[in-house]
Design a protein around this motif. Structure first.
Motif, mmCIF file in Angstrom:
data_model
loop_
_atom_site.group_PDB
_atom_site.id
_atom_site.type_symbol
_atom_site.label_atom_id
_atom_site.label_comp_id
_atom_site.label_asym_id
_atom_site.label_seq_id
_atom_site.Cartn_x
_atom_site.Cartn_y
_atom_site.Cartn_z
ATOM 1 N N ARG A 1 0.831 -1.209 0.000
ATOM 2 C CA ARG A 1 0.000 0.000 0.000
ATOM 3 C C ARG A 1 0.862 1.254 0.000
ATOM 4 N N LEU A 2 1.947 1.230 0.787
ATOM 5 C CA LEU A 2 2.801 2.409 0.929
ATOM 6 C C LEU A 2 3.933 2.449 -0.095
ATOM 7 N N GLY A 3 4.087 1.390 -0.850
ATOM 8 C CA GLY A 3 5.183 1.350 -1.814
ATOM 9 C C GLY A 3 6.530 1.058 -1.181
ATOM 10 N N LEU A 4 6.527 0.602 0.086
ATOM 11 C CA LEU A 4 7.790 0.341 0.773
ATOM 12 C C LEU A 4 8.506 -0.891 0.219
ATOM 13 N N HIS A 5 7.791 -1.689 -0.561
ATOM 14 C CA HIS A 5 8.443 -2.853 -1.175
ATOM 15 C C HIS A 5 9.498 -2.421 -2.188
ATOM 16 N N ARG A 6 9.462 -1.152 -2.573
ATOM 17 C CA ARG A 6 10.435 -0.652 -3.545
ATOM 18 C C ARG A 6 11.792 -0.366 -2.898
ATOM 19 N N LEU A 7 11.827 -0.276 -1.561
ATOM 20 C CA LEU A 7 13.090 0.016 -0.884
ATOM 21 C C LEU A 7 14.045 -1.169 -1.017
ATOM 22 N N PRO A 8 15.345 -0.901 -1.049
ATOM 23 C CA PRO A 8 16.319 -1.997 -1.157
ATOM 24 C C PRO A 8 16.180 -2.995 -0.008
ATOM 25 N N ILE A 9 16.185 -4.277 -0.330
ATOM 26 C CA ILE A 9 16.109 -5.316 0.680
ATOM 27 C C ILE A 9 17.304 -5.182 1.624
ATOM 28 N N GLY A 10 17.044 -5.237 2.930
ATOM 29 C CA GLY A 10 18.106 -5.142 3.917
ATOM 30 C C GLY A 10 18.365 -3.736 4.399
ATOM 31 N N GLU A 11 17.845 -2.735 3.690
ATOM 32 C CA GLU A 11 17.996 -1.351 4.129
ATOM 33 C C GLU A 11 16.678 -0.834 4.709
ATOM 34 N N PHE A 12 16.752 0.188 5.542
ATOM 35 C CA PHE A 12 15.585 0.807 6.178
ATOM 36 C C PHE A 12 14.729 -0.223 6.916
ATOM 37 N N PRO A 13 15.325 -1.068 7.776
ATOM 38 C CA PRO A 13 14.527 -2.083 8.465
ATOM 39 C C PRO A 13 13.501 -1.490 9.416
ATOM 40 N N LEU A 14 13.842 -0.383 10.077
ATOM 41 C CA LEU A 14 12.893 0.225 11.006
ATOM 42 C C LEU A 14 11.695 0.799 10.257
ATOM 43 N N LEU A 15 11.968 1.466 9.140
ATOM 44 C CA LEU A 15 10.889 2.041 8.348
ATOM 45 C C LEU A 15 9.972 0.955 7.804
ATOM 46 N N ARG A 16 10.548 -0.124 7.300
ATOM 47 C CA ARG A 16 9.734 -1.226 6.788
ATOM 48 C C ARG A 16 8.911 -1.849 7.911
ATOM 49 N N GLY A 17 9.509 -1.948 9.101
ATOM 50 C CA GLY A 17 8.793 -2.529 10.232
ATOM 51 C C GLY A 17 7.639 -1.680 10.717
ATOM 52 N N LEU A 18 7.683 -0.397 10.416
ATOM 53 C CA LEU A 18 6.609 0.515 10.829
ATOM 54 C C LEU A 18 5.481 0.589 9.808
ATOM 55 N N ALA A 19 5.510 -0.232 8.791
ATOM 56 C CA ALA A 19 4.492 -0.175 7.740
ATOM 57 C C ALA A 19 3.065 -0.193 8.279
ATOM 58 N N PRO A 20 2.721 -1.101 9.233
ATOM 59 C CA PRO A 20 1.337 -1.095 9.744
ATOM 60 C C PRO A 20 0.963 0.215 10.424
ATOM 61 N N VAL A 21 1.918 0.819 11.144
ATOM 62 C CA VAL A 21 1.651 2.088 11.829
ATOM 63 C C VAL A 21 1.503 3.211 10.813
ATOM 64 N N LEU A 22 2.389 3.233 9.821
ATOM 65 C CA LEU A 22 2.317 4.259 8.786
ATOM 66 C C LEU A 22 1.025 4.149 7.983
ATOM 67 N N ALA A 23 0.602 2.933 7.707
ATOM 68 C CA ALA A 23 -0.598 2.719 6.894
ATOM 69 C C ALA A 23 -1.876 3.082 7.641
ATOM 70 N N SER A 24 -1.814 3.072 8.961
ATOM 71 C CA SER A 24 -3.016 3.381 9.750
ATOM 72 C C SER A 24 -2.976 4.807 10.296
ATOM 73 N N TYR A 25 -2.280 5.679 9.578
ATOM 74 C CA TYR A 25 -2.122 7.070 10.013
ATOM 75 C C TYR A 25 -3.477 7.716 10.301
#
Length: 244
Positions: free
Chosen positions: A187-211
């Motif tokens: 939904r947020l397009g975070l799958h486009r981020l490089p694998i292994g980078e931005f782990p905290l941001l990727r982990g916050l996907a549910p929180v970001l999506a429920s803004y």
């Protein structure tokens, strides 16, 4: 603070052409409707004249140029921001109401937000339209009556509106790439981020999506007011007005 009789709020939907006289109020109502619908860049004297069924040249009696017109629209929107007189509760309660009111105006008129946030910052304080300075004066009055010094009141105002400007800009730009997706990363397009980078941001996907803009505003205000109260109490020779 109670409104002065001469300060009238622009009412949405009152800009349709009729046979009545052209007044500054009618011009601003119509200009606001154009901006709300199509954005700031869509506003011109020619288009405004057409919407009012008048020769555009007649409008210059009330607004000498587009810049003055935009300033008038900003004033008319901010005129709807209510600031209490200090008799309706403590300063935190009063400023919460101001913050909520500012957010409502931003959500009601998202296309006007640049006139409320970025445009004033590019104009020296003494050259800004008087109507855009009234919330500042009213809030300074509210805080000094609550026991703050003039300098402390200005500090609180700057902190509050610095937070509010950032909040409304962030809330209005909270976009999802694929709203129909059920997976938050997609939904947020975070799958486009490089694998292994931005782990905290990727982990916050549910929180970001429920803004939730309203909840974020209240959470931010809690932090802001608690910090301001502690800082002012520590820096002041006496006790600063407390958060209740």
């Amino acid at each position: 603070m109670s409104k002065e009789p001469a300060r009238q709020s622009v009412r949405h939907g009152a800009g349709a052409p009729d046979d009545g006289p052209i007044t500054r109020q009618r011009i601003l109502v119509c200009a606001l409707e154009i901006i709300d619908r199509d954005g700031i860049e869509a506003l011109s004297m020619r288009r405004l004249g057409k919407a009012l069924d008048r020769d555009p040249m007649t409008l210059y009696r009330h607004a000498p140029n587009k810049a003055a017109l935009l300033d008038g629209v900003a004033e008319s929107v901010l005129d709807q921001l209510e600031v209490g007189d200090g008799d309706e509760g403590d300063w935190v309660t009063q400023l919460r109401a101001v913050a909520r009111g500012f957010r409502r105006l931003a959500l009601d008129h998202p296309q006007v937000v640049p006139l409320l946030v970025t445009r004033p910052l590019s104009t020296p304080l003494g050259l800004r339209p008087l109507g855009t300075l009234r919330p500042l004066e009213d809030i300074l009055g509210l805080l000094t009556r609550a026991g703050f010094s003039d300098a402390e009141a200005l500090h609180v105002y700057r902190a509050l509106f610095g937070f509010l400007y950032g909040h409304v800009l962030n809330e209005l730009q909270e976009l999802v790439e694929r709203p129909d997706e059920t997976d938050d990363l997609l939904r947020l397009g975070l799958h486009r981020l490089p694998i292994g980078e931005f782990p905290l941001l990727r982990g916050l996907a549910p929180v970001l999506a429920s803004y939730d803009g309203e909840a974020e505003l209240e959470r931010g205000l809690d932090i802001l007011f608690a910090g301001l109260s502690a800082t002012l109490a520590r820096d002041s020779d006496g006790a600063a007005p407390a958060v209740v």
